[in-house]
Design a protein around this motif. Structure first.
Motif, mmCIF file in Angstrom:
data_model
loop_
_atom_site.group_PDB
_atom_site.id
_atom_site.type_symbol
_atom_site.label_atom_id
_atom_site.label_comp_id
_atom_site.label_asym_id
_atom_site.label_seq_id
_atom_site.Cartn_x
_atom_site.Cartn_y
_atom_site.Cartn_z
ATOM 1 N N MET A 46 0.831 -1.203 0.000
ATOM 2 C CA MET A 46 0.000 0.000 0.000
ATOM 3 C C MET A 46 0.867 1.256 0.000
ATOM 4 O O MET A 46 1.851 1.336 0.726
ATOM 5 N N ALA A 47 0.456 2.224 -0.819
ATOM 6 C CA ALA A 47 1.082 3.543 -0.835
ATOM 7 C C ALA A 47 0.025 4.566 -0.431
ATOM 8 O O ALA A 47 -1.075 4.578 -0.996
ATOM 9 N N SER A 48 0.344 5.386 0.561
ATOM 10 C CA SER A 48 -0.617 6.360 1.071
ATOM 11 C C SER A 48 0.090 7.606 1.591
ATOM 12 O O SER A 48 1.145 7.509 2.229
ATOM 13 N N GLU A 49 -0.501 8.739 1.342
ATOM 14 C CA GLU A 49 0.003 10.001 1.897
ATOM 15 C C GLU A 49 -0.072 9.987 3.426
ATOM 16 O O GLU A 49 0.661 10.715 4.086
ATOM 17 N N ALA A 50 -0.950 9.161 3.968
ATOM 18 C CA ALA A 50 -1.085 9.071 5.427
ATOM 19 C C ALA A 50 0.213 8.596 6.085
ATOM 20 O O ALA A 50 0.397 8.789 7.284
ATOM 21 N N PHE A 51 1.109 8.011 5.301
ATOM 22 C CA PHE A 51 2.374 7.512 5.843
ATOM 23 C C PHE A 51 3.503 8.542 5.761
ATOM 24 O O PHE A 51 4.583 8.306 6.282
ATOM 25 N N ARG A 52 3.248 9.656 5.129
ATOM 26 C CA ARG A 52 4.298 10.667 4.975
ATOM 27 C C ARG A 52 4.782 11.133 6.351
ATOM 28 O O ARG A 52 4.000 11.435 7.241
ATOM 29 N N GLY A 53 6.090 11.150 6.545
ATOM 30 C CA GLY A 53 6.671 11.616 7.799
ATOM 31 C C GLY A 53 6.652 10.590 8.915
ATOM 32 O O GLY A 53 6.984 10.918 10.059
ATOM 33 N N THR A 54 6.262 9.356 8.608
ATOM 34 C CA THR A 54 6.214 8.317 9.639
ATOM 35 C C THR A 54 7.321 7.291 9.392
ATOM 36 O O THR A 54 7.792 7.121 8.273
ATOM 37 N N THR A 55 7.699 6.604 10.446
ATOM 38 C CA THR A 55 8.699 5.548 10.327
ATOM 39 C C THR A 55 8.031 4.265 9.837
ATOM 40 O O THR A 55 6.801 4.124 9.880
ATOM 41 N N ARG A 56 8.843 3.309 9.422
ATOM 42 C CA ARG A 56 8.341 2.014 8.976
ATOM 43 C C ARG A 56 7.532 1.346 10.093
ATOM 44 O O ARG A 56 6.450 0.807 9.861
ATOM 45 N N VAL A 57 8.026 1.424 11.312
ATOM 46 C CA VAL A 57 7.339 0.805 12.450
ATOM 47 C C VAL A 57 6.009 1.507 12.722
ATOM 48 O O VAL A 57 4.990 0.849 12.973
ATOM 49 N N ASP A 58 5.982 2.835 12.646
ATOM 50 C CA ASP A 58 4.728 3.569 12.854
ATOM 51 C C ASP A 58 3.689 3.192 11.800
ATOM 52 O O ASP A 58 2.502 3.052 12.110
ATOM 53 N N ARG A 59 4.128 3.039 10.567
ATOM 54 C CA ARG A 59 3.208 2.643 9.492
ATOM 55 C C ARG A 59 2.605 1.285 9.790
ATOM 56 O O ARG A 59 1.390 1.081 9.658
ATOM 57 N N GLN A 60 3.450 0.360 10.205
ATOM 58 C CA GLN A 60 2.961 -0.984 10.516
ATOM 59 C C GLN A 60 1.982 -0.956 11.676
ATOM 60 O O GLN A 60 0.941 -1.612 11.636
ATOM 61 N N ARG A 61 2.296 -0.192 12.697
ATOM 62 C CA ARG A 61 1.397 -0.095 13.851
ATOM 63 C C ARG A 61 0.032 0.441 13.444
ATOM 64 O O ARG A 61 -1.006 -0.026 13.940
ATOM 65 N N LYS A 62 0.022 1.436 12.559
ATOM 66 C CA LYS A 62 -1.246 2.007 12.098
ATOM 67 C C LYS A 62 -2.088 0.960 11.369
ATOM 68 O O LYS A 62 -3.298 0.854 11.591
ATOM 69 N N VAL A 63 -1.450 0.185 10.514
ATOM 70 C CA VAL A 63 -2.177 -0.852 9.776
ATOM 71 C C VAL A 63 -2.654 -1.943 10.727
ATOM 72 O O VAL A 63 -3.801 -2.394 10.650
ATOM 73 N N TYR A 64 -1.801 -2.370 11.651
ATOM 74 C CA TYR A 64 -2.200 -3.387 12.624
ATOM 75 C C TYR A 64 -3.406 -2.918 13.442
ATOM 76 O O TYR A 64 -4.300 -3.714 13.751
ATOM 77 N N ALA A 65 -3.439 -1.653 13.793
ATOM 78 C CA ALA A 65 -4.565 -1.118 14.568
ATOM 79 C C ALA A 65 -5.863 -1.185 13.755
ATOM 80 O O ALA A 65 -6.916 -1.559 14.284
ATOM 81 N N VAL A 66 -5.793 -0.826 12.490
ATOM 82 C CA VAL A 66 -6.981 -0.849 11.631
ATOM 83 C C VAL A 66 -7.477 -2.278 11.409
ATOM 84 O O VAL A 66 -8.681 -2.521 11.340
#
Length: 90
Positions: free
Chosen positions: A49-69
């Motif tokens: 997935m490519a999303s602007e919502a990930f801009r400025g976030t780390t790889r781990v933060d991106r994963q955490r966001k997806v895991y939460a959803v």
């Protein structure tokens, strides 16, 4: 043909991240008979997935966001989730 689990994952990811690109691959058939595979055909996935919502976030933060959803799926039918997360254009 998409399974109900894939459709629900796609719905949630689109709603949460408004992705520029989203591919959900069902890898369950590659794990049939392995330990941890329930044999349901909806246990192992790769999400690209490519999303602007990930801009400025780390790889781990991106994963955490997806895991939460996808928390409900990860506590139920989904045993393993591989993530390839990026910002559009990266």
């Amino acid at each position: 043909m998409m399974t109900d689990v894939e459709r629900e994952m796609e719905r949630k990811l689109r709603a949460a991240f408004d992705p520029a690109a989203l591919v959900i691959e069902n890898d369950s058939h590659r794990h049939a008979g392995h330990a941890g595979s329930p044999g349901t055909g909806t246990s192992h996935f790769t999400v690209t997935m490519a999303s602007e919502a990930f801009r400025g976030t780390t790889r781990v933060d991106r994963q955490r966001k997806v895991y939460a959803v996808l928390a409900d799926e990860l506590s139920g039918p989904v045993h393993a989730l591989a993530l390839k997360l990026s910002v559009p254009g990266d």
